[in-house]
Design an enzyme around this catalytic site. Structure first.
Site, PDB file in Angstrom:
ATOM      1  N   GLU A  35      71.694 -17.806  77.116  1.00 40.71           N
ATOM      2  CA  GLU A  35      71.799 -19.251  77.312  1.00 40.71           C
ATOM      3  C   GLU A  35      71.733 -19.493  78.817  1.00 40.71           C
ATOM      4  O   GLU A  35      72.626 -19.075  79.559  1.00 40.71           O
ATOM      5  CB  GLU A  35      73.096 -19.792  76.733  1.00 40.71           C
TER       6      GLU A  35
ATOM      7  N   ASP B  57      82.741 -28.948  80.707  1.00 45.89           N
ATOM      8  CA  ASP B  57      82.969 -27.625  81.289  1.00 45.89           C
ATOM      9  C   ASP B  57      84.258 -27.567  82.108  1.00 45.89           C
ATOM     10  O   ASP B  57      84.649 -28.538  82.759  1.00 45.89           O
ATOM     11  CB  ASP B  57      81.788 -27.236  82.186  1.00 45.89           C
TER      12      ASP B  57
END
Length: 673
Positions: free
Chosen positions: A49, A60
């Site tokens: 990824e 995040d």
């Protein structure tokens, strides 16, 4: 997508989970980026990824946030990420690559162009953190036509209908979040809840592989997830290893780490890639018929929507339903109005006779919202949302604040309703609003200073969203303006429009007709304007700072269409789709987007925009103090100045209505400036 499917098939034959590793493109340095990807391949990784950096990655945690920031400082953009993939393919990277990122840079680049160029570069699929299944149909159609995969994200809090839709959407694998919260090693994983989640998922997923991620940093973590799923995803620890590795040794260190985690030693077998097969005819995709429709319209023409992590969808659906039920419930409104002290609603409408006499022309009328308890119109929205939160069974409330008023109002209400309150403020606003910060703390709120330098309200909102993602069962986020994903813009506008409804009735009573012009700062324009918006004879003027946009002077006409904080809106962004701060002095007006409904009005021409300088703002504040003895929050000086300038151009007997709100606790600071 075929390469991704084959990677899972190979892992299954070898009776192991597929190892899926995340890294950020060009992190930590450009010169070693390709070598790091090749090191992952040698370390036994089945799928990479590869991150596309974004300025505001709300999903995040700190480790990957830092990776986004470093990659951006290295000049990384969507186009350079595609170049990385293409170069890596020429140097022998054979395993599948999934590009992972956020909507804004991708949509700004152009989704059709992005997907076509990605296929040519050697990309196999996409994982877009804030593109839920409901909003993904058009993007997925483009992916299928190009022979690439769209990977849905699923979470333990999702309803069965949400899981079913994700499974119908998936064409290669499902990315499952093993615990609630943002990325990173922190956070507790509830094993029983995770097992129940997987059992529910298996009713719909059939043979579609599941990859579990979040909080995987050790070999034991990998083995635990391997017992539950066909794939294991890890990323924050990869970033940590890369960040700590000596220059020139990053590829070797990441190979060793991946090999340790997956249990695969120096994998040299070549994965035989199959070129993606474009398809001319695409059948109706899942999502057209199975989308979880909102109760109310989620867009204002081309703006709005719900561009958010999938794990927020059910929470927002619950919020929308309780809002719809409450808004038509007389019992709700009885409770609502009971919380306003006697004589404070409606607030008075006052003609600024001295100000009008001094400048001539139109009469200027002030809706005196600064006389309310806590001194702000914001109490209408905060009270409505806190009541909704109580009805949803929430015990904690989060809020962002710039000038401090929304934080003070929300903290005061949480004290009345016995709810815990946490207010997030950008470091710049925190320093400038010391009195308001002290007042919030006195009211029992925890005030979190976000960052340490020039962080503003957008950074406070980012951090509040991250905190909310990890606390959804107990917590509601009281967003302070008509921004964000549906239903927030509609909820905030509906409660704040109560002020506009009062003002409309009052000025008609005082003058026998509606106002000729309604003026407001951009911050509270949507709610105040809405009761007047269908009367074409009334001019609506939203006022904003002229501001500094990357060293150039600009106003609302300089922003471009994009996606920000969960909604399509006009937003300040650079050529690569990264969000630009708007460095105006008042805190709330530093927010770099208009919000969906105001964006729609901008396109239709229903609202006119006026830009004023900081000098204009100070003159407006000074004029109001000297003539009427009223001092407002600094950001409303722009609107006062605009009202004066407009009045001078209008005939006597005409009327301008202005929302006077938010008394100033920092007038000494502003006058010093």
């Amino acid at each position: 997508m075929e390469n991704i499917r084959r990677a899972f098939s190979i892992a299954k034959k070898e009776t192991r989970a597929a190892g899926i590793a995340f890294t950020m493109a060009n992190y930590p340095v450009i010169s070693e980026g390709i070598d790091v990807l090749l090191g992952m391949q040698l370390g036994g990784i089945d799928i990479i990824e590869l991150g596309i950096p974004f300025s505001d990655p709300v999903g995040d945690g700190p480790i990957i946030q830092d990776a986004h920031a470093v990659a951006l400082r290295n000049g990384t953009s969507v186009s350079t990420v595609l170049e990385v993939v293409q170069t890596a393919r020429t140097r022998g990277l054979h395993i599948p690559i999934v590009l992972m990122g956020y909507c804004t840079p991708v949509i700004h680049y152009g989704a059709p162009k992005f997907i076509l160029e990605a296929a040519r570069a050697g990309v196999d699929g996409f994982l877009i953190a804030d593109l839920p299944c409901k909003e993904s149909v058009g993007f997925r159609e483009l992916c299928v036509k190009a022979g690439l995969s769209y990977i849905p994200v699923i979470a333990p809090n999702m309803s069965d209908s949400g899981l079913q839709m994700a499974c119908e959407t998936a064409d290669s694998y499902l990315y499952g979040i093993s615990r609630m919260g943002v990325t990173g090693p922190n956070g507790e994983r509830n094993s029983a809840e995770l097992c129940q989640f997987i059992q529910r998922l298996r009713k719909f997923s059939k043979d579609t592989p599941l990859a579990l991620g979040l909080g995987v940093s050790t070999r034991d973590d990998f083995l635990t997830m391997q017992d539950l799923a066909e794939g294991v995803v890890f990323g924050s620890q990869v970033i940590a290893v890369l960040g700590q590795a000596p220059p020139g040794q990053r590829a070797q260190r990441i190979q060793e780490f991946c090999s340790h985690l997956t249990g695969r030693l120096c994998v040299k077998a070549v994965f035989e890639r199959i070129p993606p097969e474009p398809r001319a005819n695409v059948p109706l995709l899942a999502g057209h018929s199975t989308a979880r429709n909102t109760v109310l319209p989620s867009t204002f023409d081309d703006y709005g929507g719900q561009y958010i992590p999938e794990l927020l969808m059910d929470c927002l659906m619950d919020l929308e339903q309780i809002f719809v039920d409450s808004y038509k419930d007389t019992g709700f409104w009885t409770k609502y109005w009971a919380h306003f002290p006697r004589g404070q609603s409606p607030t008075s409408l006052q003609m600024a006779s001295n100000l009008t006499r001094k400048h001539g022309g139109a009469s200027i009328w002030l809706k005196r919202e600064n006389l309310k308890h806590t001194g702000s119109h914001k109490v209408h929205n905060s009270l409505g949302q806190v009541l909704l939160a109580k009805m949803l069974g929430k015990t904690h409330v989060l809020a962002e604040s710039a000038s401090g008023n929304h934080g003070v109002v929300t903290a005061a209400l949480c004290g009345q309703f016995d709810m815990e309150c946490v207010v997030y403020m950008g470091a710049r606003d925190y320093r400038q609003q010391k009195k308001k910060v002290s007042e919030m703390k006195l009211l029992g709120a925890t005030v979190v200073c976000v960052g340490s330098d020039s962080e503003t309200v957008k950074d406070a909102i980012n951090e509040a969203l991250r905190a909310w993602i990890g606390k959804l069962p107990t917590t509601h986020y009281v967003i302070g303006s008509a921004i964000g994903p549906h239903p927030f813009p509609l909820i905030v506008r509906s409660f704040q429009s109560l002020v506009g409804e009062e003002a409309r009735a009052q000025i008609i009573e005082a003058t026998s007709h509606p106002p000729d012009v309604v003026v407001s700062s951009v911050d509270n324009a949507v709610g105040f304007f809405h009761p007047f918006s269908k009367d074409a004879s009334i001019n609506l003027v939203a006022v904003e700072p002229e501001g500094c946009l990357s060293g150039t002077t600009g106003d609302a006409s300089s922003v471009t269409r994009g996606i920000y904080h969960g909604a399509r809106t006009y937003v300040h962004q650079d050529d690569n789709g990264q969000i630009l701060p708007w460095q105006s002095m008042p805190g709330r007006l530093a927010y770099p987007a208009l919000g969906p409904e105001l964006s729609s009005w901008k396109d239709s021409g229903r609202v006119q925009f006026m830009a004023c300088t900081d000098t204009d703002k100070m003159l407006g504040l000074q004029e109001l103090v000297e003539t009427e003895g009223i001092h407002l929050e600094a950001e409303y000086g722009y609107a006062v100045h605009a009202a004066i300038e407009l009045a001078r151009t209008m005939e006597s007997g005409t009327n301008i209505l202005l929302c006077a709100t938010e008394k100033d606790a920092n007038m000494d600071f502003e006058l010093t400036l």
